[in-house]
Scaffold this motif. Structure first.
Motif, PDB file in Angstrom:
ATOM      1  N   LEU A 603       0.808  -1.217   0.000  1.00  0.00           N
ATOM      2  CA  LEU A 603       0.000   0.000   0.000  1.00  0.00           C
ATOM      3  C   LEU A 603       0.842   1.267   0.000  1.00  0.00           C
ATOM      4  O   LEU A 603       0.308   2.383  -0.066  1.00  0.00           O
ATOM      5  CB  LEU A 603      -0.931   0.013   1.233  1.00  0.00           C
ATOM      6  CG  LEU A 603      -2.023  -1.067   1.264  1.00  0.00           C
ATOM      7  CD1 LEU A 603      -2.740  -1.058   2.626  1.00  0.00           C
ATOM      8  CD2 LEU A 603      -3.031  -0.853   0.137  1.00  0.00           C
ATOM      9  N   GLY A 604       2.160   1.104   0.075  1.00  0.00           N
ATOM     10  CA  GLY A 604       3.053   2.252   0.084  1.00  0.00           C
ATOM     11  C   GLY A 604       3.031   3.019   1.388  1.00  0.00           C
ATOM     12  O   GLY A 604       3.298   4.229   1.422  1.00  0.00           O
ATOM     13  N   ILE A 605       2.721   2.314   2.483  1.00  0.00           N
ATOM     14  CA  ILE A 605       2.660   2.955   3.802  1.00  0.00           C
ATOM     15  C   ILE A 605       3.935   2.629   4.570  1.00  0.00           C
ATOM     16  O   ILE A 605       4.257   1.448   4.781  1.00  0.00           O
ATOM     17  CB  ILE A 605       1.436   2.470   4.597  1.00  0.00           C
ATOM     18  CG1 ILE A 605       0.128   2.850   3.872  1.00  0.00           C
ATOM     19  CG2 ILE A 605       1.436   3.053   6.016  1.00  0.00           C
ATOM     20  CD1 ILE A 605      -1.129   2.274   4.498  1.00  0.00           C
ATOM     21  N   ALA A 606       4.682   3.644   4.964  1.00  0.00           N
ATOM     22  CA  ALA A 606       5.884   3.440   5.771  1.00  0.00           C
ATOM     23  C   ALA A 606       5.447   3.201   7.224  1.00  0.00           C
ATOM     24  O   ALA A 606       4.841   4.085   7.845  1.00  0.00           O
ATOM     25  CB  ALA A 606       6.793   4.653   5.693  1.00  0.00           C
ATOM     26  N   ARG A 607       5.724   2.022   7.740  1.00  0.00           N
ATOM     27  CA  ARG A 607       5.295   1.693   9.090  1.00  0.00           C
ATOM     28  C   ARG A 607       6.035   2.564  10.111  1.00  0.00           C
ATOM     29  O   ARG A 607       7.206   2.903   9.924  1.00  0.00           O
ATOM     30  CB  ARG A 607       5.521   0.205   9.379  1.00  0.00           C
ATOM     31  CG  ARG A 607       4.633  -0.681   8.499  1.00  0.00           C
ATOM     32  CD  ARG A 607       4.763  -2.159   8.856  1.00  0.00           C
ATOM     33  NE  ARG A 607       4.261  -2.457  10.195  1.00  0.00           N
ATOM     34  CZ  ARG A 607       2.985  -2.594  10.512  1.00  0.00           C
ATOM     35  NH1 ARG A 607       2.049  -2.428   9.576  1.00  0.00           N
ATOM     36  NH2 ARG A 607       2.619  -2.891  11.739  1.00  0.00           N
ATOM     37  N   ARG A 608       5.337   2.918  11.171  1.00  0.00           N
ATOM     38  CA  ARG A 608       5.888   3.796  12.197  1.00  0.00           C
ATOM     39  C   ARG A 608       5.432   3.335  13.567  1.00  0.00           C
ATOM     40  O   ARG A 608       4.523   2.497  13.697  1.00  0.00           O
ATOM     41  CB  ARG A 608       5.391   5.231  11.964  1.00  0.00           C
ATOM     42  CG  ARG A 608       3.880   5.363  12.002  1.00  0.00           C
ATOM     43  CD  ARG A 608       3.378   6.768  11.720  1.00  0.00           C
ATOM     44  NE  ARG A 608       1.925   6.831  11.621  1.00  0.00           N
ATOM     45  CZ  ARG A 608       1.090   6.931  12.668  1.00  0.00           C
ATOM     46  NH1 ARG A 608       1.588   6.965  13.912  1.00  0.00           N
ATOM     47  NH2 ARG A 608      -0.214   6.994  12.482  1.00  0.00           N
ATOM     48  N   ALA A 609       6.049   3.890  14.586  1.00  0.00           N
ATOM     49  CA  ALA A 609       5.623   3.601  15.958  1.00  0.00           C
ATOM     50  C   ALA A 609       4.302   4.321  16.218  1.00  0.00           C
ATOM     51  O   ALA A 609       4.156   5.504  15.900  1.00  0.00           O
ATOM     52  CB  ALA A 609       6.680   4.058  16.953  1.00  0.00           C
ATOM     53  N   VAL A 610       3.351   3.606  16.760  1.00  0.00           N
ATOM     54  CA  VAL A 610       2.040   4.174  17.082  1.00  0.00           C
ATOM     55  C   VAL A 610       1.875   4.156  18.594  1.00  0.00           C
ATOM     56  O   VAL A 610       1.960   3.101  19.223  1.00  0.00           O
ATOM     57  CB  VAL A 610       0.902   3.379  16.410  1.00  0.00           C
ATOM     58  CG1 VAL A 610      -0.456   3.984  16.773  1.00  0.00           C
ATOM     59  CG2 VAL A 610       1.076   3.336  14.903  1.00  0.00           C
TER      60      VAL A 610
END
Length: 705
Positions: A603-610
């Motif tokens: 999906l082209g989403i850069a995973r990050r800390a949530v």
């Protein structure tokens, strides 16, 4: 009208609390009781006192009509009045009948002897309002009933029968007969105690039942550990334990001071405010402004259920549990036999756990009749359909029922999302059609979303709302829209949970945050329990209706679809968002994490800390926002009705008062501003609703709407 009526039975003074309907301990009652105790203590013509309640019960505790109102300065609290009552040298006997709860139970404990009639409920339920017994209950109950029993009763808030109270030592004498028989027995006991000439037995001075704790120093820590799961997030249960513990090491005066200190810390806290709100919301929900209280109702002496799957079988059990004969109809004998067998299995499991007798199971099974003949429904007073969630299927069924059922029979649909008005068009009697959305499992969950159609008759609404109570349910009247109140809001909650997974969180992260907030389980464990295939089919049907592709807005089902493509439907398949090695306990699964990470990449989403804060806000603020839209559209009558739906249908923590009340405690300005930020970051679906913005700008809450 005197709040305390005094009469004489020889040399015994009989005092009757007189504050109908429940003899609540409002200030006039306390004032009258205080005066009577002072007067009778010095009366040479009185040897003993009997205390009872006028009407149908002894005393149900505080007078809820006085919540939030001022008390005259000269009227004392109940605690010092009970100290004086207990300190009398003349025997004081409680004649208990009907109910002795909360302050009423504390009043009885302040007496020297307790006589109790049949079918009486006794207990200290204050914890269910976020507080603790504040008039000596935490100090006298362990001295009378023992420490373990007192802990269990006070922390659970459970009301017990007169027989259990007698076995525990709370009640001294059981009497058969009516109220006057109980009073006669109490007068006889008072005369006997006075004639004996011995000092009264004062609950507050007893120490014999406290040795249990003194001989077992670890008792309280063990109890705290045992209650940790059910008391998570709450303060009142732990304050109750501290007070009972204080009773084992302090004298009565010191213990009462400790109890008062703990009580004052609780009574105005958000927890207590939330639970009081829940208490009143559950009573308000039965009031329908445009359906008068005296509206005639239709008799429901027999019922029919179409469909004997999980929902149909559960609904059949609900009617049978209420003593209403029920006819269950299925299309073929094999499905019917399987459904009836499942009902019997469910009952048998309850019997095996000791919560139902075999005789009661046999009686309930005897009320359930199975058939494949739809004509058997011709004489029933009400039919509830519980068939596949498909509009065409339901309309075909309702057209069939319209031709079979007698005039005046109520035709109810158990749909969880579909348009009740459209279903009603399949009949020539739309005034008799209503939605009765039982929550699954129907024989366990207490909520009934009763959906009024545009043409549903007032007497049908009144009947079904009353029937909800008869069935042991909490009925909430809602309007027609997709998903009604509960599921429409649930969609917002689940959507954001799915988006958060794509952005960087993992299912176990989100479930942990929501569980710690107070939900019975997180959204992913909930989906696994319900069955992931249910939502999957709904999404596929929506995509087909949109021409074979998701809508232009961001699609939330990408990961969920991949999970289902692998046959991971949840607990029933042993795997879903989590793995279930033992069939019930969710465990993080590396396979799911790999699917999530790969999907984010695609999906082209850069995973990050949530952060935990973002998880909580992203899941709950849109849910509240949807509730505001529902309220603004008139789908729900009151914000508090929405709270009742979510507390009883989805386990929203009672100590937070439901989502709308919780939002008021957070502050609508905060929620509106956060949603506006989310709207910029996420998309237009996060925009705060007009009602939410209006209330926020005016500095108001949903309670003002």
């Amino acid at each position: 009208m005197s709040a305390v009526i005094e009469e004489r039975r020889g040399r015994v003074a009989l005092l009757r609390l007189n504050n109908p309907p429940v003899n609540g301990l409002g200030w006039p009652v306390r004032e009258g009781l205080d005066a009577a105790v002072g007067r009778l203590s010095d009366d040479p013509d009185v040897d003993a006192i009997v205390l009872t309640g006028n009407g149908r019960m002894f005393c149900a505790g505080a007078d809820i009509r006085e919540f939030g109102t001022a008390t005259p300065e000269h009227v004392r609290r109940l605690t010092p009045i009970l100290d004086d009552l207990e300190g009398l040298d003349k025997p004081v006997v409680a004649a208990i009948h009907g109910v002795a709860a909360g302050g009423g139970m504390e009043l009885a404990l302040g007496c020297h002897y307790r006589v109790c009639g049949p079918k009486t409920k006794l207990g200290l339920p204050e914890v269910t309002l976020g507080i603790l017994p504040g008039a000596g209950g935490t100090q006298r109950m362990p001295r009378v009933a023992g420490v373990s029993k007192a802990l269990e009763l006070i922390v659970s808030g459970r009301l017990i029968s007169e027989k259990e109270a007698f076995e525990a030592g709370i009640v001294d004498e059981l009497v058969e007969g009516d109220v006057e028989a109980v009073i006669d027995a109490a007068v006889a006991a008072a005369e006997r105690l006075a004639a004996a000439g011995e000092p009264p037995r004062r609950s507050g001075q007893r120490t014999d039942r406290l040795h249990e704790a003194k001989d077992n120093p670890g008792l309280f820590d063990a109890f705290r550990e045992s209650m940790a799961k059910r008391a998570r997030g709450m303060n009142a249960p732990y304050a109750c334990v501290r007070c009972v513990e204080a009773a084992t090491r302090l004298d009565l005066a010191e213990g009462l001071a400790f109890e008062r200190q703990e009580f004052e810390q609780l009574v105005n806290a958000v927890e207590a405010q939330s639970m009081r709100h829940a208490f009143f919301a559950e009573r308000e929900v039965a009031k329908i402004p445009d359906v008068p209280k005296d509206t005639a109702t239709r008799p429901i002496q027999t019922a029919g259920i179409v469909g004997c799957g999980t929902m149909g079988g559960g609904i059949a059990m609900v009617f049978a549990n209420a003593g209403i004969p029920v006819m269950v109809v299925e299309n073929d004998q094999a499905a019917l036999d399987a459904g009836i067998a499942k009902i019997a299995k469910n009952y048998a499991a309850t019997v095996s756990k000791g919560r139902l007798t075999q005789a009661a199971m046999d009686q309930r099974m005897g009320l359930i009749t199975g058939t494949t003949d739809f004509l058997s429904l011709a004489a029933t007073d009400m039919v509830v359909e519980a068939v596949f969630e498909d509009m065409a299927v339901k309309k075909e069924l309702f057209a069939k029922l319209d031709g079979i059922c007698k005039p005046g029979a109520i035709l109810a649909t158990n749909t969880s999302t579909l348009d009740v008005d459209e279903i009603a068009t399949a009949t020539k009697r739309p005034q008799d059609v209503i939605g009765t959305h039982f929550f699954s499992p129907a024989n366990v969950m207490r909520l009934m979303e009763n959906v009024r159609g545009a043409k549903t008759a007032d007497d049908v609404i009144a009947t079904v709302m009353g029937l909800s109570k008869t069935l042991g349910k909490v009925g909430v009247l809602v309007g027609v829209c997709h998903g009604f109140v509960g599921n429409r809001m649930l969609h917002q909650y689940l959507r954001e949970a799915m988006f958060l997974v794509e952005e960087g969180a993992l299912p176990q992260d989100i479930d942990r945050v929501m569980y710690d907030f107070g939900m019975p389980m997180g959204p992913f464990a909930m989906c696994d329990l319900a069955g992931n295939d249910v939502g999957w089919r709904v999404r596929q049907e929506q995509i087909r209706a949109q021409g074979g592709k998701p809508s232009n807005t961001r699609y939330s089902g990408t990961v969920a679809d991949k999970i289902c493509d692998l046959g991971r439907f949840g607990q029933k398949t042993g795997k879903g968002w989590f793995a279930y090695a033992d069939g019930r306990t969710p465990q993080p699964d590396p396979e799911v994490e790999a699917i999530i990470v790969q999907t984010s990449k695609e999906l082209g989403i850069a995973r990050r800390a949530v952060s935990d804060d973002e998880i909580l806000e992203r899941c709950l603020y849109p849910l509240v926002n949807e509730g505001a839209k529902i309220l603004d559209e008139g789908i729900a009558l009151r914000a508090s009705d929405i709270d009742v739906v979510w507390m009883h249908g989805y386990g929203f923590p009672r100590f937070r008062g439901g989502p709308m009340f919780w939002a008021d405690t957070v502050g609508l300005k905060t929620i509106a501003a956060t949603l506006q930020r989310f709207e910029k970051d996420q998309g237009p679906w996060m925009a705060p609703s007009p009602l939410l913005l209006k209330l926020a700008e005016e500095g108001k809450g949903f309670g003002d709407a």
